[in-house]
Design a protein around this motif. Sequence first.
Motif, mmCIF file in Angstrom:
data_model
loop_
_atom_site.group_PDB
_atom_site.id
_atom_site.type_symbol
_atom_site.label_atom_id
_atom_site.label_comp_id
_atom_site.label_asym_id
_atom_site.label_seq_id
_atom_site.Cartn_x
_atom_site.Cartn_y
_atom_site.Cartn_z
ATOM 1 N N VAL A 206 -12.299 -4.386 -13.308
ATOM 2 C CA VAL A 206 -12.045 -2.926 -13.418
ATOM 3 C C VAL A 206 -13.373 -2.166 -13.451
ATOM 4 C CG1 VAL A 206 -11.079 -1.226 -15.191
ATOM 5 C CG2 VAL A 206 -9.863 -3.732 -14.953
ATOM 6 N N GLU A 207 -13.449 -1.548 -12.371
ATOM 7 C CA GLU A 207 -14.802 -1.031 -12.088
ATOM 8 C C GLU A 207 -14.875 0.744 -12.268
ATOM 9 O OE1 GLU A 207 -17.421 -2.618 -12.209
ATOM 10 O OE2 GLU A 207 -16.614 -4.752 -11.800
ATOM 11 N N LEU A 208 -14.928 1.255 -13.316
ATOM 12 C CA LEU A 208 -14.675 2.619 -13.623
ATOM 13 C C LEU A 208 -16.037 3.637 -13.309
ATOM 14 C CD1 LEU A 208 -12.541 2.390 -16.719
ATOM 15 C CD2 LEU A 208 -11.627 2.432 -14.217
ATOM 16 N N ASN A 209 -15.927 4.791 -13.389
ATOM 17 C CA ASN A 209 -17.111 5.604 -12.985
ATOM 18 C C ASN A 209 -17.730 5.346 -11.908
ATOM 19 O OD1 ASN A 209 -17.076 7.722 -15.249
ATOM 20 N ND2 ASN A 209 -17.712 5.909 -16.620
ATOM 21 N N GLN A 210 -16.991 4.986 -10.845
ATOM 22 C CA GLN A 210 -17.709 4.691 -9.624
ATOM 23 C C GLN A 210 -17.036 5.328 -8.375
ATOM 24 O OE1 GLN A 210 -18.768 0.506 -8.767
ATOM 25 N NE2 GLN A 210 -18.740 0.042 -11.030
ATOM 26 N N MET A 211 -17.958 6.033 -7.463
ATOM 27 C CA MET A 211 -17.473 6.910 -6.277
ATOM 28 C C MET A 211 -17.454 6.004 -5.078
ATOM 29 S SD MET A 211 -16.150 9.628 -7.700
ATOM 30 C CE MET A 211 -15.707 10.123 -6.305
ATOM 31 N N CYS A 212 -16.297 5.797 -4.465
ATOM 32 C CA CYS A 212 -16.373 4.607 -3.338
ATOM 33 C C CYS A 212 -17.246 5.277 -2.186
ATOM 34 C CB CYS A 212 -14.932 4.607 -2.592
ATOM 35 S SG CYS A 212 -14.862 3.502 -1.631
ATOM 36 N N GLN A 213 -18.243 4.950 -1.571
ATOM 37 C CA GLN A 213 -18.956 5.395 -0.529
ATOM 38 C C GLN A 213 -18.629 5.039 0.963
ATOM 39 O OE1 GLN A 213 -22.894 4.127 -2.089
ATOM 40 N NE2 GLN A 213 -23.148 6.004 -3.171
ATOM 41 N N ARG A 214 -18.489 3.853 0.874
ATOM 42 C CA ARG A 214 -18.035 3.340 2.469
ATOM 43 C C ARG A 214 -17.522 1.863 2.485
ATOM 44 N NH1 ARG A 214 -23.513 2.747 1.706
ATOM 45 N NH2 ARG A 214 -24.334 0.712 2.266
ATOM 46 N N PHE A 215 -16.791 1.551 3.630
ATOM 47 C CA PHE A 215 -16.242 0.220 3.821
ATOM 48 C C PHE A 215 -17.395 -0.317 4.952
ATOM 49 C CE2 PHE A 215 -12.375 2.908 2.818
ATOM 50 C CZ PHE A 215 -12.454 2.591 1.422
ATOM 51 N N GLU A 216 -17.487 -1.668 4.663
ATOM 52 C CA GLU A 216 -18.342 -2.524 5.620
ATOM 53 C C GLU A 216 -17.335 -3.605 6.135
ATOM 54 O OE1 GLU A 216 -22.067 -3.368 4.059
ATOM 55 O OE2 GLU A 216 -22.706 -1.293 4.007
ATOM 56 N N GLY A 217 -17.557 -4.241 7.479
ATOM 57 C CA GLY A 217 -16.887 -5.080 7.777
ATOM 58 C C GLY A 217 -17.510 -5.961 8.985
ATOM 59 N N LYS A 221 -13.052 -6.067 10.903
ATOM 60 C CA LYS A 221 -12.239 -6.189 9.689
ATOM 61 C C LYS A 221 -13.006 -6.041 8.519
ATOM 62 C CE LYS A 221 -9.095 -9.480 7.601
ATOM 63 N NZ LYS A 221 -8.385 -10.819 7.517
ATOM 64 N N VAL A 222 -12.305 -5.473 7.622
ATOM 65 C CA VAL A 222 -13.243 -5.025 6.343
ATOM 66 C C VAL A 222 -13.609 -6.174 5.536
ATOM 67 C CG1 VAL A 222 -11.107 -4.863 4.621
ATOM 68 C CG2 VAL A 222 -13.332 -3.673 4.228
ATOM 69 N N THR A 223 -14.862 -6.190 4.929
ATOM 70 C CA THR A 223 -15.380 -7.380 4.282
ATOM 71 C C THR A 223 -16.019 -6.814 2.908
ATOM 72 O OG1 THR A 223 -17.589 -7.210 5.313
ATOM 73 C CG2 THR A 223 -15.924 -8.856 6.205
ATOM 74 N N LYS A 224 -16.011 -5.474 2.897
ATOM 75 C CA LYS A 224 -16.996 -5.150 1.676
ATOM 76 C C LYS A 224 -16.741 -3.823 1.277
ATOM 77 C CE LYS A 224 -21.305 -6.354 1.531
ATOM 78 N NZ LYS A 224 -22.827 -6.217 1.832
ATOM 79 N N VAL A 225 -16.615 -3.299 -0.068
ATOM 80 C CA VAL A 225 -16.532 -1.765 -0.495
ATOM 81 C C VAL A 225 -17.865 -1.545 -1.179
ATOM 82 C CG1 VAL A 225 -15.425 -0.085 -1.863
ATOM 83 C CG2 VAL A 225 -13.958 -2.050 -0.686
ATOM 84 N N VAL A 226 -18.576 -0.555 -0.699
ATOM 85 C CA VAL A 226 -19.781 -0.011 -1.260
ATOM 86 C C VAL A 226 -19.418 1.153 -2.018
ATOM 87 C CG1 VAL A 226 -22.026 0.591 -0.819
ATOM 88 C CG2 VAL A 226 -21.061 -0.846 0.624
ATOM 89 N N THR A 227 -19.581 1.140 -3.693
ATOM 90 C CA THR A 227 -19.433 2.266 -4.225
ATOM 91 C C THR A 227 -20.802 2.686 -4.821
ATOM 92 O OG1 THR A 227 -19.415 1.302 -6.396
ATOM 93 C CG2 THR A 227 -17.446 1.003 -4.924
ATOM 94 N N SER A 228 -20.929 3.659 -5.923
ATOM 95 C CA SER A 228 -22.011 4.204 -6.261
ATOM 96 C C SER A 228 -22.416 3.293 -7.380
ATOM 97 C CB SER A 228 -21.935 5.670 -6.960
ATOM 98 O OG SER A 228 -20.672 5.646 -7.743
ATOM 99 N N GLY A 229 -21.787 2.473 -7.767
ATOM 100 C CA GLY A 229 -22.226 1.322 -8.823
ATOM 101 C C GLY A 229 -22.384 -0.006 -8.252
#
Length: 456
Positions: A206-217, A221-229
Motif C-alpha cells: 500500500v503506497e500512499l502519498n505518491q503521484m504516478c509519473q510514468r509507465f515504462e516497458g 509491454k509495461v514493466t514498471k510504474v514510476v511514482t514520486s516515491g
Amino acid sequence: MKVVVIGCTHAGTSAVKTILNENPDANVVVYERNDNISFLSCGIALYVGGTVKDPQGLFYSNPEELAELGAEVHMEHDVTKVDVENKKVYVTNLQDQSTFEESYDKLVLTTGSWPIIPPLGGLDLDNVLLCKNYNQAKEIFTRQHDAEKVVIIGGGYIGIELVEAFAEQGKQVTLIDGLDRILNKYLDPEFTDVLEDDLRSKGIKVELNQMCQRFEGENGKVTKVVTSGGEYEADMVILCVGFRPNTELVKGQVDMLPNGAILIDDYMKTSAPDVFAAGDSCAVNYNPNGGHAYIPLATNAVRMGTLVGKNINGDKVRYRGTQSTSGLYLFGWNIGSTGVNDASAKVMGLETRSVYVEDFYRPEFMPENEKIYMKLVYEVGTNRIVGGQIMSKYDATASANTLSLAIQNKMTIEDLAYVDFFFQPVFDRPWNYLNILAQAAVEQERKISLQETANV
C-alpha cells in the motif's frame, strides 16, 4: 411526443423503461455508441476474482427488451452534436460511418462518465488498462492470466475491490494512491487505518502519498510504474483514479458544475427547455448541504433515470436528492457509509462535529459476537445528522441505509438516540447500536454545553 435518449447504461435504461411504461404512445429513440447496455461495472471485480462466472449476468437489460417495450434502439451510433435551440441531434453510425440528423420534442442526456486518464508517459504500453465498461472488463479478465505483478492506481471503491480480487488469486499486488488514505471519500482514519493494516498483513503493498509519473516497458509491454516515491515492477496496470462526466455535447448549452456535470432541478430538468439529464453525466442534489455534488454511483443513476421517465410529460415525482450511500465488502469487512465524513464536510461548507464508538453489535452473553465500529457526523448548532460510517465483520451495512434516511429526513442526533428499534439478543442489544452511537453524540453535546456555560 418524440423522446431522444443519448446513452443507455443505468440511467438511460431506467429512463426508457419508465417513459414507455407511463407513456405508451411516446416515440422513444435511443442512441448508444457501445454494443451493449445496462452493464453493472460494480461487478467487474467479482468477475475478475471468479465469484461471477458468467459476465452476462452483469447485464440486467438488453436492446431487444427495450425494443419489445416499444423503443427504437440504435446501437453503435454516436451522437456527435446536439443543437438544443433547434431541438436536433446529429448522429454517426459507427458500423458504416453514415451520418444523419434527428429532431426531438424531449431530449434525455444519460451519457454517463468516463475514467479520468492522467497525462502520463507510457499510457500506450500493452497491459495499461482502464476499468469501466464491459469491453474493458473482458480485457482485464483475459490478460490477468499472464500477469503476476499487478499495480492498481487509485484507492477508491473500484481500485480496492480489484486489489482484493487479484490478491485472492495469489497475485503480487501494489496499490498506489496520491492521497494519504484509501477510501478517503467514504471513510475517516479510524476505519481506513484498520483496513490499510489489514491489506498490508495480506502481503499487499500500500503506497500512499505518491503521484504516478510514468509507465515504462520493454517490447511495448509495461514493466514498471514510476511514482514520486519509488518504482514498482508491473506486468499489468489498471487505472482507477476517478471519473469525469461525458457532457461535451451540451457544453455551453446547459448549466453545469465546473467539472462539466450537468445541473438539474427537482424534476430532472436541465436549464434548457425540454432537456432532461440523469446519472453520471450530471450532478446530484446533495442533501447533507442542500447543494450539488458530483457523485457517480449506479444507485443514483437508476433512481434519476426512473424520475426522468416519471416527469418527462410534466412534473409529477420530486427528486428526493441523495446522501451518496454506499457499501463495500473487503477481506471480511462489511463497510457502509453515507453523507459527509469529517474531511468532506469542510469541502461541502458544513461546520460539523462527530463521535466515534466501538461496541459489540449484540449482548456479551451471546456465544459469538463481533465488534462494530461506528461514526456519526452532525451539524454544529442544529445537531442535524449529515453523515455516518459503519464497519464490522458482522454485516451491519443495512444500517448505512437507516442513517441515509435519517439524513434525508433531517433527523437530529436526539431523534436517532431515542428512536424505536426492536431488541432481540440474536440481532442487537436493548439499545440498538445506532441508538448507542447517537446517544454518544447527545452526551458529547451536553458536555460541550456545560463547558461553554462554565466559560461564560
